[in-house]
Design an enzyme around this catalytic site. Structure first.
Site, PDB file in Angstrom:
ATOM      1  N   ARG A 141     -22.854  -6.386  47.358  1.00 40.42           N
ATOM      2  CA  ARG A 141     -24.220  -6.212  46.879  1.00 40.42           C
ATOM      3  C   ARG A 141     -24.786  -4.886  47.360  1.00 40.42           C
ATOM      4  O   ARG A 141     -24.533  -4.470  48.504  1.00 40.42           O
ATOM      5  CB  ARG A 141     -25.133  -7.341  47.409  1.00 40.42           C
ATOM      6  CG  ARG A 141     -25.101  -8.578  46.543  1.00 40.42           C
ATOM      7  CD  ARG A 141     -25.715  -8.298  45.168  1.00 40.42           C
ATOM      8  NE  ARG A 141     -25.621  -9.409  44.239  1.00 40.42           N
ATOM      9  CZ  ARG A 141     -24.626  -9.596  43.357  1.00 40.42           C
ATOM     10  NH1 ARG A 141     -23.623  -8.751  43.287  1.00 40.42           N
ATOM     11  NH2 ARG A 141     -24.663 -10.616  42.521  1.00 40.42           N
ATOM     12  N   GLY A 159     -17.330  -5.224  39.113  1.00 39.58           N
ATOM     13  CA  GLY A 159     -16.493  -6.204  39.821  1.00 39.58           C
ATOM     14  C   GLY A 159     -16.097  -7.398  38.969  1.00 39.58           C
ATOM     15  O   GLY A 159     -14.958  -7.845  38.997  1.00 39.58           O
ATOM     16  N   ALA A 160     -17.037  -7.922  38.188  1.00 40.71           N
ATOM     17  CA  ALA A 160     -16.762  -9.135  37.421  1.00 40.71           C
ATOM     18  C   ALA A 160     -16.352  -8.824  35.987  1.00 40.71           C
ATOM     19  O   ALA A 160     -16.152  -9.740  35.188  1.00 40.71           O
ATOM     20  CB  ALA A 160     -18.006 -10.016  37.409  1.00 40.71           C
ATOM     21  N   HIS A 195     -21.148  -1.459  38.726  1.00 39.52           N
ATOM     22  CA  HIS A 195     -21.156  -2.921  38.914  1.00 39.52           C
ATOM     23  C   HIS A 195     -20.139  -3.595  37.975  1.00 39.52           C
ATOM     24  O   HIS A 195     -20.505  -4.409  37.124  1.00 39.52           O
ATOM     25  CB  HIS A 195     -22.575  -3.483  38.677  1.00 39.52           C
ATOM     26  CG  HIS A 195     -22.797  -4.810  39.359  1.00 39.52           C
ATOM     27  ND1 HIS A 195     -23.986  -5.166  39.932  1.00 39.52           N
ATOM     28  CD2 HIS A 195     -21.988  -5.883  39.564  1.00 39.52           C
ATOM     29  CE1 HIS A 195     -23.900  -6.378  40.449  1.00 39.52           C
ATOM     30  NE2 HIS A 195     -22.697  -6.834  40.230  1.00 39.52           N
ATOM     31  N   ASP A 215     -19.389  -0.217  44.165  1.00 35.43           N
ATOM     32  CA  ASP A 215     -19.562  -0.814  42.827  1.00 35.43           C
ATOM     33  C   ASP A 215     -20.999  -1.282  42.636  1.00 35.43           C
ATOM     34  O   ASP A 215     -21.413  -1.571  41.524  1.00 35.43           O
ATOM     35  CB  ASP A 215     -18.604  -2.012  42.697  1.00 35.43           C
ATOM     36  CG  ASP A 215     -18.642  -2.645  41.312  1.00 35.43           C
ATOM     37  OD1 ASP A 215     -18.578  -1.888  40.315  1.00 35.43           O
ATOM     38  OD2 ASP A 215     -18.742  -3.882  41.213  1.00 35.43           O
ATOM     39  N   ASP A 259     -16.836 -12.907  60.236  1.00 33.08           N
ATOM     40  CA  ASP A 259     -17.597 -13.881  59.445  1.00 33.08           C
ATOM     41  C   ASP A 259     -18.061 -14.953  60.426  1.00 33.08           C
ATOM     42  O   ASP A 259     -17.256 -15.766  60.889  1.00 33.08           O
ATOM     43  CB  ASP A 259     -16.710 -14.486  58.342  1.00 33.08           C
ATOM     44  CG  ASP A 259     -17.514 -15.344  57.369  1.00 33.08           C
ATOM     45  OD1 ASP A 259     -18.466 -16.016  57.824  1.00 33.08           O
ATOM     46  OD2 ASP A 259     -17.194 -15.351  56.176  1.00 33.08           O
ATOM     47  N   GLU A 274     -30.174  -0.763  40.662  1.00 32.74           N
ATOM     48  CA  GLU A 274     -29.246  -0.619  39.529  1.00 32.74           C
ATOM     49  C   GLU A 274     -30.020  -0.641  38.232  1.00 32.74           C
ATOM     50  O   GLU A 274     -30.962  -1.432  38.106  1.00 32.74           O
ATOM     51  CB  GLU A 274     -28.224  -1.765  39.553  1.00 32.74           C
ATOM     52  CG  GLU A 274     -27.295  -1.670  40.755  1.00 32.74           C
ATOM     53  CD  GLU A 274     -26.282  -2.803  40.836  1.00 32.74           C
ATOM     54  OE1 GLU A 274     -26.118  -3.545  39.845  1.00 32.74           O
ATOM     55  OE2 GLU A 274     -25.642  -2.951  41.887  1.00 32.74           O
TER      56      GLU A 274
HETATM   57  N1  LIG Z   1     -19.335  -6.591  42.268  1.00 37.65           N
HETATM   58  C1  LIG Z   1     -19.366  -7.690  41.572  1.00 37.65           C
HETATM   59  O1  LIG Z   1     -19.394  -7.656  40.352  1.00 37.65           O
HETATM   60  C2  LIG Z   1     -19.331  -9.006  42.266  1.00 37.65           C
HETATM   61  C3  LIG Z   1     -18.679 -10.086  41.655  1.00 37.65           C
HETATM   62  C4  LIG Z   1     -18.673 -11.319  42.306  1.00 37.65           C
HETATM   63  C5  LIG Z   1     -19.322 -11.464  43.529  1.00 37.65           C
HETATM   64  N2  LIG Z   1     -19.961 -10.397  44.077  1.00 37.65           N
HETATM   65  C6  LIG Z   1     -20.614 -10.521  45.383  1.00 37.65           C
HETATM   66  O2  LIG Z   1     -19.582 -10.604  46.382  1.00 37.65           O
HETATM   67  C7  LIG Z   1     -20.095 -11.257  47.540  1.00 37.65           C
HETATM   68  C8  LIG Z   1     -19.113 -12.307  48.037  1.00 37.65           C
HETATM   69  O3  LIG Z   1     -18.942 -13.304  47.070  1.00 37.65           O
HETATM   70  P1  LIG Z   1     -18.052 -14.622  47.372  1.00 37.65           P
HETATM   71  O4  LIG Z   1     -17.905 -15.328  46.075  1.00 37.65           O
HETATM   72  O5  LIG Z   1     -16.861 -14.282  48.150  1.00 37.65           O
HETATM   73  O6  LIG Z   1     -19.074 -15.409  48.285  1.00 37.65           O
HETATM   74  P2  LIG Z   1     -18.718 -16.540  49.361  1.00 37.65           P
HETATM   75  O7  LIG Z   1     -19.973 -17.298  49.560  1.00 37.65           O
HETATM   76  O8  LIG Z   1     -17.487 -17.275  48.985  1.00 37.65           O
HETATM   77  O9  LIG Z   1     -18.403 -15.693  50.678  1.00 37.65           O
HETATM   78  C9  LIG Z   1     -19.368 -15.018  51.401  1.00 37.65           C
HETATM   79  C10 LIG Z   1     -18.950 -15.052  52.861  1.00 37.65           C
HETATM   80  O10 LIG Z   1     -19.873 -14.256  53.607  1.00 37.65           O
HETATM   81  C11 LIG Z   1     -20.064 -14.881  54.857  1.00 37.65           C
HETATM   82  N3  LIG Z   1     -21.308 -14.393  55.440  1.00 37.65           N
HETATM   83  C12 LIG Z   1     -22.588 -14.754  55.173  1.00 37.65           C
HETATM   84  N4  LIG Z   1     -23.438 -14.048  55.933  1.00 37.65           N
HETATM   85  C13 LIG Z   1     -22.665 -13.226  56.697  1.00 37.65           C
HETATM   86  C14 LIG Z   1     -22.974 -12.257  57.693  1.00 37.65           C
HETATM   87  N5  LIG Z   1     -24.225 -12.002  58.061  1.00 37.65           N
HETATM   88  N6  LIG Z   1     -21.930 -11.595  58.251  1.00 37.65           N
HETATM   89  C15 LIG Z   1     -20.647 -11.845  57.886  1.00 37.65           C
HETATM   90  N7  LIG Z   1     -20.302 -12.779  56.982  1.00 37.65           N
HETATM   91  C16 LIG Z   1     -21.306 -13.438  56.387  1.00 37.65           C
HETATM   92  C17 LIG Z   1     -20.079 -16.357  54.539  1.00 37.65           C
HETATM   93  O11 LIG Z   1     -19.770 -17.131  55.664  1.00 37.65           O
HETATM   94  C18 LIG Z   1     -18.979 -16.448  53.465  1.00 37.65           C
HETATM   95  O12 LIG Z   1     -17.745 -16.783  54.053  1.00 37.65           O
HETATM   96  C19 LIG Z   1     -21.458 -11.784  47.119  1.00 37.65           C
HETATM   97  O13 LIG Z   1     -22.449 -10.894  47.559  1.00 37.65           O
HETATM   98  C20 LIG Z   1     -21.398 -11.767  45.606  1.00 37.65           C
HETATM   99  O14 LIG Z   1     -22.668 -11.693  45.028  1.00 37.65           O
HETATM  100  C21 LIG Z   1     -19.972  -9.174  43.468  1.00 37.65           C
HETATM  101  O1  LIG Z   2     -22.694 -11.844  41.335  1.00 45.10           O
HETATM  102  C1  LIG Z   2     -21.846 -11.616  40.483  1.00 45.10           C
HETATM  103  O2  LIG Z   2     -21.237 -12.511  39.871  1.00 45.10           O
HETATM  104  C2  LIG Z   2     -21.474 -10.209  40.197  1.00 45.10           C
HETATM  105  O3  LIG Z   2     -22.356  -9.329  40.784  1.00 45.10           O
HETATM  106  C3  LIG Z   2     -21.248  -9.921  38.754  1.00 45.10           C
HETATM  107  O4  LIG Z   2     -22.396  -9.580  38.066  1.00 45.10           O
HETATM  108  P1  LIG Z   2     -22.344  -9.423  36.469  1.00 45.10           P
HETATM  109  O5  LIG Z   2     -22.139 -10.779  35.920  1.00 45.10           O
HETATM  110  O6  LIG Z   2     -23.653  -8.887  36.045  1.00 45.10           O
HETATM  111  O7  LIG Z   2     -21.217  -8.533  36.144  1.00 45.10           O
END
Ligand SMILES: NC(=O)c1ccc[n+]([C@@H]2O[C@H](COP(=O)([O-])OP(=O)(O)OC[C@H]3O[C@@H](n4cnc5c(N)ncnc54)[C@H](O)[C@@H]3O)[C@@H](O)[C@H]2O)c1
Ligand SMILES: O=C(O)[C@H](O)COP(=O)(O)O
Length: 526
Positions: free
Chosen positions: A230, A280-281, A278, A254, A169, A259
């Site tokens: 993502r 995760g949440a 999808h 996921d 990171d 999508e």
């Molecule tokens: N699958 C789901 O349903 C779901 C749910 C929640 C979040 N997400 C996704 O999960 C991801 C992380 O969410 P979070 O809440 O931990 O975000 P966050 O902002 O807390 O953490 C993201 C981290 O990525 C780092 N980062 C940014 N660019 C980077 C790069 N090029 N290389 C390495 N590290 C890098 C940042 O420094 C940060 O520490 C996001 O893409 C979010 O959209 C998905």
């Molecule tokens: O970015 C997010 O919070 C996650 O991708 C969750 O997406 P959702 O709310 O559509 O489940």
């Protein structure tokens, strides 16, 4: 009553909050054209990842004040288009952190032990114990890409399972990574050494296709990749080919480039791949969290209050907001005042933060000053979201200076506007119970609380001038609420600040300028 459209499934807890202040319509599964058709009626839009809020939708949303994303990622919202239109975009940065982290961990364990395929096989009536021999995660190396909120939680739990942790990171310190039990390494090394690679980064131009044929080729042939971040961070065709050819061990996904997932080679890779839609949440707890978090922000914006997690208002975190709120009001009032004194087109605004304000985060104050400055031109169309863009588009240069040594007041703000008609400046501070006071106008010290209608004169400090002005205003039935003169030397130049009960009638300003000794006069509405 305000109207809110909820266009994705949201927990009832959020709907209940919105219903306190607005009429709420829940219409999920709308096609883009259907959304464009109706969005013009709504003050707020609440979504999850299912609704794509395009520029077209934003432009059709002529009443929209806020778009609330009940989740983290706002990549399905055209945030720059919303910003240009002054629409606040808010999210719930932490509401689903645990849910997403636990899903990634569940994916890692499921993939290691082939749980989805073993389960399907038993349900088909089979009893096959050979095909589903798995691998332990204990003492294996987990490479965490992105050590933010979700990545950190995954790391903490993985550590407890006895995994060795590598992390990449570029935006976090070695110390922070070590606190999480991770060794911070270069991405290439992580790819080479990890048995499991889990992605927790946003999708950005830098992270798009981060996992591609080239990077896959550097991984161990047993490596397993988990993506609950993502779609698009992994090149899906390259991944499918690498799994098919045994170049890596497998993957659990996921999220997908597109999508819902359409036709894809990923579907035919057997037990070495796990695909979830999808999810995760998608826990009860996370959905309650994000619905409440975002609904409260929409409610606040409808009530005219600021939002605590706006993604397009710089520097406005909840803690900063609480501390700066009274100063933002001061900055906005001074911006409005100096803009009216300057008249014409303002070309440069200098914002000087003095005393204790000099140590504060200044960006919100600059934005507030610009909002005030542009109010006369844009009225309600300017807000904290679009003030900086509007100023930039008008070619207004902003200069920020700081003077921590200024001690007249605990913290004061000085604005100077230079434009086509000259330069004017105002200074203000918060006195007593955080009441705004003007403490200087054009370099002349005064001490008056601003009022809705004000008159300022630049005049010669000489006997009779106050009387003449008072009689003139009286003859036009203008009632003076308060009056104060600021001067630097006796019988030199002076400034008079008058609060009046009503706006000045047309034409009277020119008569005031004719009064002997008065050099200039300005009327202001705040
Ligand atoms: N699958 C789901 O349903 C779901 C749910 C929640 C979040 N997400 C996704 O999960 C991801 C992380 O969410 P979070 O809440 O931990 O975000 P966050 O902002 O807390 O953490 C993201 C981290 O990525 C780092 N980062 C940014 N660019 C980077 C790069 N090029 N290389 C390495 N590290 C890098 C940042 O420094 C940060 O520490 C996001 O893409 C979010 O959209 C998905
Ligand atoms: O970015 C997010 O919070 C996650 O991708 C969750 O997406 P959702 O709310 O559509 O489940």
């Amino acid at each position: 009553m305000s109207k809110v459209l909820v266009s994705d499934p949201i927990d009832q807890a959020g709907i209940d909050i919105l219903s306190q202040v607005a009429t709420v319509d829940v219409k999920t599964g709308l096609k883009p054209a259907e959304l464009i058709e109706i969005i013009g009626e709504y003050d707020a839009l609440m979504i999850r990842s299912g609704t794509r809020v395009t520029q077209e939708i934003i432009e059709a949303g002529t009443q929209l004040k806020i778009i609330g994303r009940a989740g983290v990622g706002v990549d399905n919202v055209d945030v720059p288009a919303a910003t240009r239109r002054g629409i606040v975009v808010v999210n719930s940065p932490e509401g689903n952190t645990i849910a997403a982290a636990e899903h990634a961990l569940a994916m890692m364990l499921s993939l290691s032990r082939h749980i989805p395929d073993a389960n399907a096989s038993v349900k088909r009536g089979e009893w096959d114990r050979k095909t589903f021999v798995g691998a332990e995660v204990y003492k294996k190396t987990l490479g965490v890409v992105g050590l933010g909120k979700i990545g950190s939680h995954v790391a903490t739990v993985a550590k407890a399972m006895g995994m060795k942790l590598l992390a990449y990171d570029p935006f976090i310190s070695t110390e922070r990574a070590e606190q999480m039990g991770c060794q911070l390494v270069e991405l290439d090394l992580l790819f080479q050494q990890a048995d499991y690679i889990t992605l927790h980064i946003p999708k950005t131009p830098e992270t798009t296709n981060l996992i591609n044929a080239k990077t896959l080729a550097r991984m161990k042939p047993t490596a397993r990749i988990i993506n609950c971040a993502r779609g698009g961070i992994i090149d899906e065709s390259a991944l499918a080919a690498a799994i098919k050819e045994g170049k890596i061990g497998g993957a659990a996904l996921d999220v997908f480039e597109s999508e819902p997932l359409g036709e894809s080679d990923l579907r035919s890779l057997g037990k070495d791949i796990i695909l979830t839609p999808h999810l995760g949440a998608s826990t009860t707890e996370a959905q309650v969290n994000v619905a409440i978090d975002v609904a409260e922000q929409i409610r606040d914006v409808i009530l005219g209050l600021p939002a605590r997690s706006a993604v397009n208002i710089p520097g406005l975190g909840p803690d900063i907001l609480e501390e700066l709120k009274p100063y933002m009001q001061l900055a906005e009032t001074l911006g409005n005042l100096v803009g009216q004194l300057a008249g014409g087109r303002v070309e440069t605004l200098t914002v000087k933060l003095q005393g204790e304000l000099a140590t504060n985060k200044s960006q919100p104050l600059v934005v507030a000053a610009l909002k005030g400055l542009l109010y006369q031109a844009l009225r309600e169309r300017v807000n904290y979201v679009n003030a900086s863009i509007e100023a930039k588009e008008r070619g207004i240069r902003v200069i920020e200076t700081r003077d921590a040594s200024a001690r007249d007041y605990a913290g004061s703000l000085h604005l100077e506007a230079t434009g086509t008609l000259g330069t004017h400046s105002v200074t203000g501070a918060l006195l007593g119970d955080k009441e705004i006071h003007l403490t200087d106008v054009d370099g002349f010290p005064i001490n008056v609380p601003p009022s809705k209608y004000m008159l300022f004169t630049l005049h010669r400090d000489m006997p009779g001038i106050i009387g003449k002005l008072g009689s003139l205003l009286g003859s036009f039935n203008v009632n003076i609420a308060s009056m104060q003169v600021g001067r630097k030397i006796v019988r030199g130049d002076a400034v008079m600040a008058l609060s009046i009960d009503d706006p000045l009638p047309d034409g009277i300003l020119d008569e005031i300028k004719q009064v002997s000794g008065i050099r200039d006069a300005y009327t202001v509405t705040l």
